[in-house]
Motif scaffolding. Structure first.
Motif, PDB file in Angstrom:
ATOM      1  N   LEU A 130       0.821  -1.212   0.000  1.00 61.18           N
ATOM      2  CA  LEU A 130       0.000   0.000   0.000  1.00 61.18           C
ATOM      3  C   LEU A 130       0.854   1.262   0.000  1.00 61.18           C
ATOM      4  O   LEU A 130       0.571   2.225  -0.712  1.00 61.18           O
ATOM      5  CB  LEU A 130      -0.914  -0.006   1.228  1.00 61.18           C
ATOM      6  CG  LEU A 130      -1.863   1.174   1.359  1.00 61.18           C
ATOM      7  CD1 LEU A 130      -2.784   1.253   0.165  1.00 61.18           C
ATOM      8  CD2 LEU A 130      -2.674   1.040   2.639  1.00 61.18           C
ATOM      9  N   ILE A 172       2.284   2.854  -3.277  1.00 62.23           N
ATOM     10  CA  ILE A 172       1.359   3.668  -4.086  1.00 62.23           C
ATOM     11  C   ILE A 172       1.167   5.032  -3.438  1.00 62.23           C
ATOM     12  O   ILE A 172       1.273   6.079  -4.090  1.00 62.23           O
ATOM     13  CB  ILE A 172      -0.010   2.958  -4.222  1.00 62.23           C
ATOM     14  CG1 ILE A 172       0.131   1.694  -5.064  1.00 62.23           C
ATOM     15  CG2 ILE A 172      -1.052   3.889  -4.815  1.00 62.23           C
ATOM     16  CD1 ILE A 172       0.400   1.922  -6.529  1.00 62.23           C
ATOM     17  N   PHE A 217       4.135   7.420  -3.580  1.00 63.66           N
ATOM     18  CA  PHE A 217       4.293   8.046  -4.895  1.00 63.66           C
ATOM     19  C   PHE A 217       3.276   9.166  -5.083  1.00 63.66           C
ATOM     20  O   PHE A 217       3.606  10.227  -5.607  1.00 63.66           O
ATOM     21  CB  PHE A 217       4.151   7.010  -6.016  1.00 63.66           C
ATOM     22  CG  PHE A 217       4.619   7.535  -7.343  1.00 63.66           C
ATOM     23  CD1 PHE A 217       3.766   8.231  -8.181  1.00 63.66           C
ATOM     24  CD2 PHE A 217       5.937   7.368  -7.732  1.00 63.66           C
ATOM     25  CE1 PHE A 217       4.207   8.746  -9.392  1.00 63.66           C
ATOM     26  CE2 PHE A 217       6.390   7.880  -8.937  1.00 63.66           C
ATOM     27  CZ  PHE A 217       5.528   8.567  -9.760  1.00 63.66           C
ATOM     28  N   ILE A 218       2.039   8.919  -4.636  1.00 60.25           N
ATOM     29  CA  ILE A 218       1.003   9.958  -4.757  1.00 60.25           C
ATOM     30  C   ILE A 218       1.431  11.209  -3.988  1.00 60.25           C
ATOM     31  O   ILE A 218       1.309  12.331  -4.455  1.00 60.25           O
ATOM     32  CB  ILE A 218      -0.353   9.441  -4.221  1.00 60.25           C
ATOM     33  CG1 ILE A 218      -0.934   8.402  -5.195  1.00 60.25           C
ATOM     34  CG2 ILE A 218      -1.342  10.580  -4.034  1.00 60.25           C
ATOM     35  CD1 ILE A 218      -2.189   7.717  -4.668  1.00 60.25           C
ATOM     36  N   LEU A 225      -5.987   4.170   5.316  1.00 62.50           N
ATOM     37  CA  LEU A 225      -6.073   2.986   4.461  1.00 62.50           C
ATOM     38  C   LEU A 225      -5.485   1.757   5.148  1.00 62.50           C
ATOM     39  O   LEU A 225      -5.805   0.625   4.788  1.00 62.50           O
ATOM     40  CB  LEU A 225      -5.338   3.218   3.133  1.00 62.50           C
ATOM     41  CG  LEU A 225      -6.021   4.168   2.146  1.00 62.50           C
ATOM     42  CD1 LEU A 225      -5.087   4.530   1.011  1.00 62.50           C
ATOM     43  CD2 LEU A 225      -7.295   3.549   1.587  1.00 62.50           C
ATOM     44  N   ILE A 275      -5.887  -8.781   1.927  1.00 60.21           N
ATOM     45  CA  ILE A 275      -5.484  -7.370   1.774  1.00 60.21           C
ATOM     46  C   ILE A 275      -4.245  -7.271   0.901  1.00 60.21           C
ATOM     47  O   ILE A 275      -4.171  -6.429  -0.005  1.00 60.21           O
ATOM     48  CB  ILE A 275      -5.211  -6.739   3.157  1.00 60.21           C
ATOM     49  CG1 ILE A 275      -6.525  -6.503   3.902  1.00 60.21           C
ATOM     50  CG2 ILE A 275      -4.474  -5.416   3.018  1.00 60.21           C
ATOM     51  CD1 ILE A 275      -6.328  -6.071   5.346  1.00 60.21           C
ATOM     52  N   VAL A 278      -5.215  -7.886  -2.736  1.00 58.69           N
ATOM     53  CA  VAL A 278      -5.965  -6.748  -3.299  1.00 58.69           C
ATOM     54  C   VAL A 278      -5.029  -5.576  -3.564  1.00 58.69           C
ATOM     55  O   VAL A 278      -5.039  -4.993  -4.655  1.00 58.69           O
ATOM     56  CB  VAL A 278      -7.096  -6.322  -2.332  1.00 58.69           C
ATOM     57  CG1 VAL A 278      -7.674  -4.978  -2.732  1.00 58.69           C
ATOM     58  CG2 VAL A 278      -8.195  -7.370  -2.303  1.00 58.69           C
ATOM     59  N   TYR A 279      -4.195  -5.239  -2.580  1.00 58.28           N
ATOM     60  CA  TYR A 279      -3.321  -4.071  -2.743  1.00 58.28           C
ATOM     61  C   TYR A 279      -2.273  -4.301  -3.825  1.00 58.28           C
ATOM     62  O   TYR A 279      -1.980  -3.392  -4.609  1.00 58.28           O
ATOM     63  CB  TYR A 279      -2.626  -3.730  -1.419  1.00 58.28           C
ATOM     64  CG  TYR A 279      -3.521  -3.087  -0.382  1.00 58.28           C
ATOM     65  CD1 TYR A 279      -3.162  -3.062   0.957  1.00 58.28           C
ATOM     66  CD2 TYR A 279      -4.742  -2.520  -0.736  1.00 58.28           C
ATOM     67  CE1 TYR A 279      -3.981  -2.481   1.914  1.00 58.28           C
ATOM     68  CE2 TYR A 279      -5.567  -1.949   0.207  1.00 58.28           C
ATOM     69  CZ  TYR A 279      -5.182  -1.922   1.528  1.00 58.28           C
ATOM     70  OH  TYR A 279      -6.003  -1.350   2.462  1.00 58.28           O
ATOM     71  N   LEU A 287      -4.074  -4.207  -7.231  1.00 57.05           N
ATOM     72  CA  LEU A 287      -4.411  -2.795  -7.532  1.00 57.05           C
ATOM     73  C   LEU A 287      -3.143  -2.010  -7.869  1.00 57.05           C
ATOM     74  O   LEU A 287      -3.128  -1.217  -8.805  1.00 57.05           O
ATOM     75  CB  LEU A 287      -5.099  -2.146  -6.324  1.00 57.05           C
ATOM     76  CG  LEU A 287      -6.600  -2.309  -6.196  1.00 57.05           C
ATOM     77  CD1 LEU A 287      -7.095  -1.616  -4.944  1.00 57.05           C
ATOM     78  CD2 LEU A 287      -7.325  -1.775  -7.414  1.00 57.05           C
ATOM     79  N   GLY A 288      -2.112  -2.226  -7.078  1.00 54.85           N
ATOM     80  CA  GLY A 288      -0.860  -1.506  -7.293  1.00 54.85           C
ATOM     81  C   GLY A 288      -0.258  -1.793  -8.656  1.00 54.85           C
ATOM     82  O   GLY A 288       0.138  -0.873  -9.387  1.00 54.85           O
ATOM     83  N   LEU A 346      -2.531  -0.017 -11.225  1.00 53.58           N
ATOM     84  CA  LEU A 346      -2.680   1.437 -11.171  1.00 53.58           C
ATOM     85  C   LEU A 346      -1.351   2.194 -11.219  1.00 53.58           C
ATOM     86  O   LEU A 346      -1.327   3.370 -11.566  1.00 53.58           O
ATOM     87  CB  LEU A 346      -3.444   1.840  -9.890  1.00 53.58           C
ATOM     88  CG  LEU A 346      -4.896   1.358  -9.830  1.00 53.58           C
ATOM     89  CD1 LEU A 346      -5.526   1.741  -8.511  1.00 53.58           C
ATOM     90  CD2 LEU A 346      -5.717   1.921 -10.979  1.00 53.58           C
ATOM     91  N   TYR A 359      -0.466   4.149 -14.365  1.00 50.47           N
ATOM     92  CA  TYR A 359      -1.170   5.428 -14.520  1.00 50.47           C
ATOM     93  C   TYR A 359      -0.484   6.511 -13.706  1.00 50.47           C
ATOM     94  O   TYR A 359      -0.401   7.657 -14.127  1.00 50.47           O
ATOM     95  CB  TYR A 359      -2.637   5.290 -14.062  1.00 50.47           C
ATOM     96  CG  TYR A 359      -3.466   4.413 -14.952  1.00 50.47           C
ATOM     97  CD1 TYR A 359      -3.720   3.087 -14.606  1.00 50.47           C
ATOM     98  CD2 TYR A 359      -3.989   4.889 -16.143  1.00 50.47           C
ATOM     99  CE1 TYR A 359      -4.482   2.267 -15.425  1.00 50.47           C
ATOM    100  CE2 TYR A 359      -4.752   4.085 -16.973  1.00 50.47           C
ATOM    101  CZ  TYR A 359      -4.994   2.777 -16.601  1.00 50.47           C
ATOM    102  OH  TYR A 359      -5.740   1.966 -17.419  1.00 50.47           O
ATOM    103  N   LEU A 360       0.024   6.142 -12.535  1.00 49.60           N
ATOM    104  CA  LEU A 360       0.666   7.135 -11.668  1.00 49.60           C
ATOM    105  C   LEU A 360       1.930   7.697 -12.306  1.00 49.60           C
ATOM    106  O   LEU A 360       2.203   8.893 -12.215  1.00 49.60           O
ATOM    107  CB  LEU A 360       1.024   6.512 -10.313  1.00 49.60           C
ATOM    108  CG  LEU A 360      -0.108   6.330  -9.307  1.00 49.60           C
ATOM    109  CD1 LEU A 360       0.425   5.687  -8.035  1.00 49.60           C
ATOM    110  CD2 LEU A 360      -0.777   7.655  -8.990  1.00 49.60           C
ATOM    111  N   GLU A 393       0.677   5.070 -18.901  1.00 45.83           N
ATOM    112  CA  GLU A 393      -0.574   4.605 -19.516  1.00 45.83           C
ATOM    113  C   GLU A 393      -1.351   5.799 -20.034  1.00 45.83           C
ATOM    114  O   GLU A 393      -1.427   6.805 -19.343  1.00 45.83           O
ATOM    115  CB  GLU A 393      -1.431   3.873 -18.448  1.00 45.83           C
ATOM    116  CG  GLU A 393      -0.942   2.493 -18.120  1.00 45.83           C
ATOM    117  CD  GLU A 393      -1.300   1.474 -19.190  1.00 45.83           C
ATOM    118  OE1 GLU A 393      -2.211   1.745 -19.991  1.00 45.83           O
ATOM    119  OE2 GLU A 393      -0.673   0.423 -19.224  1.00 45.83           O
TER     120      GLU A 393
END
Lengths: 229, 221
Positions: free
Chosen positions: A151, A154, A157-158, A176, A210, A213-214, A217-218, A221, A224-225, A229
């Motif tokens: 988690l 991501i 980086f955000i 989160l 968890i 999922v993370y 997702l990571g 996504l 895109y970050l 993409e």
């Protein structure tokens, strides 16, 4: 095979950079020590008996971990964002998901090191015995730290590209992490108070869920970050 | 799309205001006092509707974020941002009204039970999203916020599941509500009227906020 070797090469790059600069390692060890001492002073001043300290120990252990790792890993992308090195990786044909996986693995090692220091420090200062539960604590720590790393890679980086990056990261990351925190606490209570860690426990399933999922997702996504993409 | 509000939107807003006035009339003038909690129980009609509308906002946030990431459609980004802002206000209302109700009825500001904890965490996630929007670099704000929106929305069912696993978690809501006799049809129908009104109000607020976002971008003439 090429994907795995690329990811491992990036992990080696991060770890070698860490060994040479010792920035992350130094700060995570120092911060873990300092925070553990501060919390131990607080607990000691309350004059709690051994049983109450043992009940409190998991909370203290995980609070130190989440706070120190959040602060130190906030810098984990600095070397990659400097001089647009990440753009260089993309132009060189490195898959964005490999970048993400490599960051998860390298951050895992750094966080784990800080966690070992904080657990040992707290155990020594609060006289909590780890000998009977050390294996279970290590297994549990691996699960929790992997979820945290998946988690945090991501969210770090955000926050790295925002105007108030060090201030925003805890605001984004900590809420989160709450399900992970619940699982860490409940499993730690079972380990320290009852010396039990059942693989069929719903908390273990939740932690693994968890992580899946993370990480999924990571992987999907992260491109895109970084703008690929 | 024109800068000025259309007659349809103005008409809808006026109709909604009249409907909400009718719901308030039902709540304060028609529905009797609940026999045990008394007048304070009336906060329930606003509390439940706000909670439902918050969940709808989070769903819109998730949808807007996914559409933006896949198509880079700026309208979807503005929609997600609008839903997050409105959702944050609604979740604040849920927490505050819940605390007022809880303290008046059961002498407790906060209880560590699933729905309360879920909403507290949802409020924190929406707060984080809105702060990120304010402090993000303009070029990357949309993409980064969309990723955070997706993580936040997907985290909600994980939080709900994890809280239900916690031991000694008392269910304050349904047991007490059933025992307090809210099976009267008048209570139930008023609750649904109010819930519908707040959800439609939420859509209207999101629409207005979306139009403001479009105006800021200079897309409305």
């Amino acid at each position: 095979m090429k994907y795995i070797s690329t990811a491992l090469t990036l992990v080696a790059k991060d770890l070698m950079l860490e060994i040479r600069t010792r920035a992350g390692i130094t700060f995570i060890i120092s911060l873990s020590l300092v925070l553990s001492v501060v919390l131990a002073i607080g607990v000691n001043s309350a004059f709690l008996d051994a049983l109450h300290i043992q009940k409190l120990f998991p909370s203290l252990m995980w609070i130190v971990f989440f706070l120190t790792s959040t602060i130190v890993l906030g810098k984990s992308y600095d070397s990659d964002l400097e001089n647009k090195a990440i753009d260089g990786f993309i132009l060189a044909g490195v898959p964005a998901s490999a970048l993400y996986i490599s960051k998860v693995i390298s951050n895992f090692f750094i966080s784990f090191l800080g966690h070992v220091v904080s657990v040992l420090t707290l155990a020594v200062l609060l006289n909590v015995s780890l000998s009977a539960v050390i294996g279970k604590v290590i297994f549990l720590s691996v699960l929790v730290i992997l979820a945290f790393s998946a988690l945090s890679c991501i969210t770090v980086f955000i926050s790295s590209s925002s105007k108030a990056k060090t201030l925003i990261l805890p605001l984004i990351l900590l809420p989160l992490l709450i399900p992970c925190y619940f699982a860490a606490l409940e499993l730690s209570y079972a380990v320290f108070l009852e010396n039990e860690l059942s693989f069929s426990s719903p908390w273990v399933s939740l932690l693994i869920g968890i992580e899946v999922v993370y990480i999924v997702l990571g992987i999907n996504l992260f491109p895109y970050l970084i703008g690929s993409e | 799309m024109k800068k000025e509000l259309s007659y349809a939107t103005i008409g809808l807003s006026a109709g909604l205001l009249a409907y909400i006035a009718y719901c308030n009339y039902l709540v304060f003038m028609v529905v009797p006092n609940e026999k045990i909690m008394g007048a304070v129980q009336r906060i329930f009609y606003f509390h439940v509707g706000s909670a439902t509308a918050t969940y709808v906002s989070v769903a819109i946030l998730l949808l807007g974020s996914l559409v933006y990431l896949s198509s880079k459609n700026k309208d979807a980004d503005i929609l997600a941002h609008s839903a997050a802002e409105v959702g944050f206000i609604l979740s604040t209302m849920v927490l505050i009204s819940g605390m007022i109700w809880g303290h008046s009825a059961w002498n407790t500001w906060f209880n560590w039970e699933p729905r309360l904890v879920t909403f507290l965490l949802l409020w924190l996630l929406l707060l984080a999203y809105n702060i990120l929007r304010v402090f993000s670099d303009d070029e990357k704000a949309a993409t980064h916020s969309a990723v955070l929106g997706i993580f936040s929305a997907i985290n909600v069912p994980i939080v709900v599941y994890s809280i239900k696993l916690l031991p000694n978690m008392s269910q304050l809501h349904p047991v007490v509500v059933e025992k307090q006799g809210l099976k009267d049809p008048l209570f139930t129908s008023t609750m649904f009227y109010c819930m519908a009104g707040i959800v439609v109000l939420q859509f209207l607020l999101i629409l207005i906020r979306w139009r403001i976002g479009k105006l800021e971008q200079g897309d409305l003439k």
